[in-house]
Scaffold this active site. Structure first.
Site, PDB file in Angstrom:
ATOM      1  N   ASP A 476       0.843  -1.197   0.000  1.00 44.04           N
ATOM      2  CA  ASP A 476       0.000   0.000   0.000  1.00 44.04           C
ATOM      3  C   ASP A 476       0.877   1.246   0.000  1.00 44.04           C
ATOM      4  OD1 ASP A 476      -2.296   1.531   0.166  1.00 44.04           O
ATOM      5  OD2 ASP A 476      -3.030   0.635   2.027  1.00 44.04           O
ATOM      6  N   ASP A 546     -10.858   2.088  -2.869  1.00 47.52           N
ATOM      7  CA  ASP A 546     -11.373   1.787  -1.532  1.00 47.52           C
ATOM      8  C   ASP A 546     -12.891   1.812  -1.514  1.00 47.52           C
ATOM      9  OD1 ASP A 546      -8.936   1.440  -0.421  1.00 47.52           O
ATOM     10  OD2 ASP A 546      -8.843   3.381   0.578  1.00 47.52           O
TER      11      ASP A 546
END
Ligand code: DGJ
Length: 734
Positions: A476, A546
């Site tokens: 990430d 997301d």
């Protein structure tokens, strides 16, 4: 590749042309009326460049090889005209150049004009594909520039890049070094690209081109606002028809793509590293290689370009180790447990995950030292002793015993000020000593251009992978770059920091992949904030957003599929429903099954019926997985065009297919014809002369047998009604 002088090439090529016929040669160099022409042919495109009498290499033509304007009738005049208008194949700052420059240098004596002329060229295989190398030089200073063309004829595309080398005896400053430039013939064009924001990534936007320059770029290492991909559509081209040019970059740092139309109507397409606030010193004997840019042509509209990109990513870009491996069905605990993770709770989730058919169990953020929320812990890559008193291995063993592989989340490029790493090395982050260190999500960015940072991260990640049976890393990156200072470096190196950072980031991931070849990697940047070909060269799949709301996801996925193939598109079923629509478990799974599905909901709270549905849908997915992940995708009905979405996936031999159909809204009786236009679904790409069976899966209605021609020309009735309904249909050639 050994450089050959042009005279030698002519001899060898004339021999090839005589024996095999000119059209079989993807790249030829020919002498026509005293001018030298290089002709690059792919299955459907022609790209021509010429050598003008004054030693300038000039673009001549790019477009369909059988189009009405395909081959200029008098190349000599064209070459002459190009000299007069100063249009160059490798545009540089200097002389009368008027294009967006690919190369801008400052010589040691302060001269800022380059004068790059032809030196030599060669035609030879590059990494197993036909290749052309054209070498230019600026003899006054010893700068050499080689432009590379690596051709993928069947995919109608070429990889382009440039290598600059300093053959002089003093440093040369590079203020710009783009990967490639090409010229499209004068005409009316439209530009389509993807735009967005966090949680709204990959939204297509189009506009007609007008004279002037349109620049798409990243200046903070993030690409939420636009990922590096463009499509330039010739007049009249649409989703499935017409001539379209497309381009993308193998680069994950700051990049730029410029689309410049002159008043005459011709268009320059140029791209590479964004040298904004950046400069590189090229010392005597040093070379700099730009990242690759891919440029392609599609005579089958925008989606034809996307399908070529998909094949390109699958054949050429993805790491070879997992390139042809099916992507596993994932469970990721982020939405269920956030930072509050521990062994027993994760194992309880894993038991349910294994019962519904999950193959890979991933523990997301929250597992490492001090990480109870997003204020602390980043940088300290050891298991949190209070959450995992015996380390990660006992939990991993229990998950493996349930028949699943184990994966873990990391964010190596970042550090929280509240971490042991930062307390020990506050100078390891990007900073200017006199400026505030701006935090985003309570974190700062490590300066990976520093060797000590690189060494630390390689060691920390290697220990994590060596000490635990980890088969998957979710990598990430949750903020962009600010205060890009590198105070410890010599002054003349400081503005190279962004480029050196990216070189080290790529080296870090490549080294980890070499050390741990059995580990898959997923690219994530708070969602799709760093989705590009540079990442996909070293990551097996991407977390696009997301935002897991299924209806939003239909839009995000549709945009994502314009650039990247379905085997790179991860999508989880979560409990999130941002718009409070009535979404069934089937619908949520059907949306995630358009790529690589996963489960991210709190399955401990799911009812028995929901778990049963999940199990059925995952079982079905495993049957259709090869067609979804490796098939050819046609977006038959786009979410942006109405209230229905239809995706057709076809196996390469056209024998098997899958239709994923969704409604967003059922058009009410009073709606217009335009609103109801997808009532009939026209399939594409089938064998017109073969019968196909069409049935839904799980089968609850009789199969229909229709010819490929009927399914394509007449179409089939749209089979589902009601808001937020879905169907998964299977096609089988009889
Ligand atoms: C952002 C990612 O996109 C999410 O999936 C999750 O991993 C969080 N970071 C964790 O902090």
């Amino acid at each position: 590749m050994r450089p050959l002088h042009l005279a030698a090439i002519f001899v060898s090529l004339i021999a090839c042309v005589d024996s095999f016929g000119q059209t079989t040669q993807p790249i030829i160099a020919a002498q026509e009326g005293g001018a030298t022409i290089w002709r690059i042919q792919t299955a459907r495109s022609l790209y021509e460049i010429g050598l003008a009498g004054d030693g300038v290499v000039v673009p001549l033509y790019y477009g369909p090889k059988d189009g009405p304007t395909s081959v200029p009738t008098d190349r000599l005049n064209v070459v002459g005209a190009k000299i007069r208008s100063a249009i160059r194949e490798i545009p540089f700052r200097g002389g009368v150049g008027e294009q967006v420059p690919a190369i801008e240098v400052v010589y040691p004596d302060g001269v800022r004009d380059a004068d790059l002329t032809y030196d030599s060229s060669s035609i030879a295989q590059i990494e197993g594909q036909p290749g052309l190398q054209i070498n230019l030089k600026d003899p006054a200073y010893g700068l050499k520039v080689s432009a590379y063309y690596r051709i993928l004829p069947e995919l109608d595309l070429m990889q382009r890049w440039i290598v600059l080398s300093n053959g002089g005896d003093k440093p040369i400053t590079l203020e710009n070094a783009q990967s490639a430039s090409c010229q499209l013939p004068a005409g009316e064009y439209g530009l389509m690209h993807l735009a967005g924001d966090w949680a709204r990534e990959f939204m297509p936007r189009s506009a007609p081109l007008t004279p002037g320059v349109k620049t798409l770029q990243s200046r903070n290492f993030q690409s939420f606002t636009t990922p590096p991909w463009i499509t330039v559509c010739s007049d009249g081209a649409d989703e499935t028809r017409g001539n379209v040019f497309f381009a993308s970059l193998h680069y994950s740092g700051n990049w730029r793509l410029d689309i410049a139309q002159s008043f005459r109507g011709d268009v320059q397409l140029i791209g590479g590293i964004n040298f904004w606030d950046t400069a590189l010193q090229l010392k005597p004997g040093e070379t700099f290689t730009t990242p690759r840019m891919v440029i392609g042509f599609s005579p089958d509209g925008i989606q034809g370009g996307s399908r070529r990109m998909h094949q390109y990513v699958r054949q050429e870009v993805l790491p070879a180790s997992f390139r042809n491996q099916p992507r596993p069905v994932i469970y990721n605990s982020w939405f269920a447990t956030a930072f509050n993770v521990n062994e027993q709770q994760q194992v309880e989730l894993a038991k349910i995950a294994s019962q519904i058919g999950v193959e890979l169990f991933v523990v997301d953020d929250g597992w490492f030292k001090g990480r109870n929320d997003d204020h602390a812990g980043l940088g300290d890559w050891i298991a949190d002793p209070t959450k995992f008193p015996n380390g990660l291995s006992p939990m991993i063993r229990r998950i493996n015993d349930l028949g699943m592989d184990f994966g873990i989340w990391v964010e190596p490029e970042m550090v929280n000020p509240d971490s042991d790493l930062y307390r020990a090395h506050p100078d390891w982050v990007f900073n200017y000593p006199t400026r505030k260190r701006h935090e985003q999500r309570n974190q700062l960015m490590l300066n990976l251009a520093r060797q000590d940072v690189y060494d630390y991260l390689l060691d920390a990640m290697s220990k994590l992978l060596r000490q635990n049976n980890i088969k998957f890393i979710k990598w990430d990156r949750n903020r962009g770059l600010s205060e890009p200072g590198w105070p410890a470096a010599p002054r003349e190196q400081q503005r190279a920091v962004r480029i050196v950072y990216m070189q080290n980031l790529y080296k870090l991931i490549d080294t980890l992949r070499t050390r741990f070849p059995e580990v898959m990697f997923e690219d994530c940047s708070g969602g799709g904030g760093r989705a590009d070909l540079g990442m996909l060269q070293r990551m097996d799949q991407i977390w696009p957003s997301d935002n897991t709301n299924p209806t939003d996801r239909l839009f995000i996925q549709s945009g994502f599929l314009r650039m990247f193939p379905p085997n790179t598109m991860v999508s989880w079923v979560t409990d999130d429903n941002w718009h409070h629509a009535a979404l069934s478990m089937q619908y949520r799974f059907a949306v995630s099954m358009a790529g690589v599905p996963g489960v991210g909901g709190d399955i401990a709270k799911w009812s028995g019926a929901d778990r049963e549905t999940a199990k059925k849908m995952i079982t079905l997915y495993k049957k259709i997985r090869p067609i979804i992940q490796q098939g050819t995708v046609h977006q038959l009905a786009l979410p942006t065009a109405g209230d229905r979405v239809a995706l057709e996936y076809l196996s390469p031999d056209r024998k098997q297919g899958v239709l994923l159909l969704y409604t967003l809204r059922d058009p009410p009786a009073g709606s217009t014809d335009a609103e109801r236009r997808t009532r009939v679904l026209h399939l594409v790409g089938l064998d017109p002369n073969a019968p196909y069976s069409v049935r839904n899966d799980p089968a609850d209605s009789p199969e229909q047998i229709l010819s490929g021609r009927t399914l394509m020309d007449v179409g089939m009735p749209w089979p589902i009604y009601g808001d937020y309904n879905c169907a998964i249909l299977r096609l089988q050639k009889k």
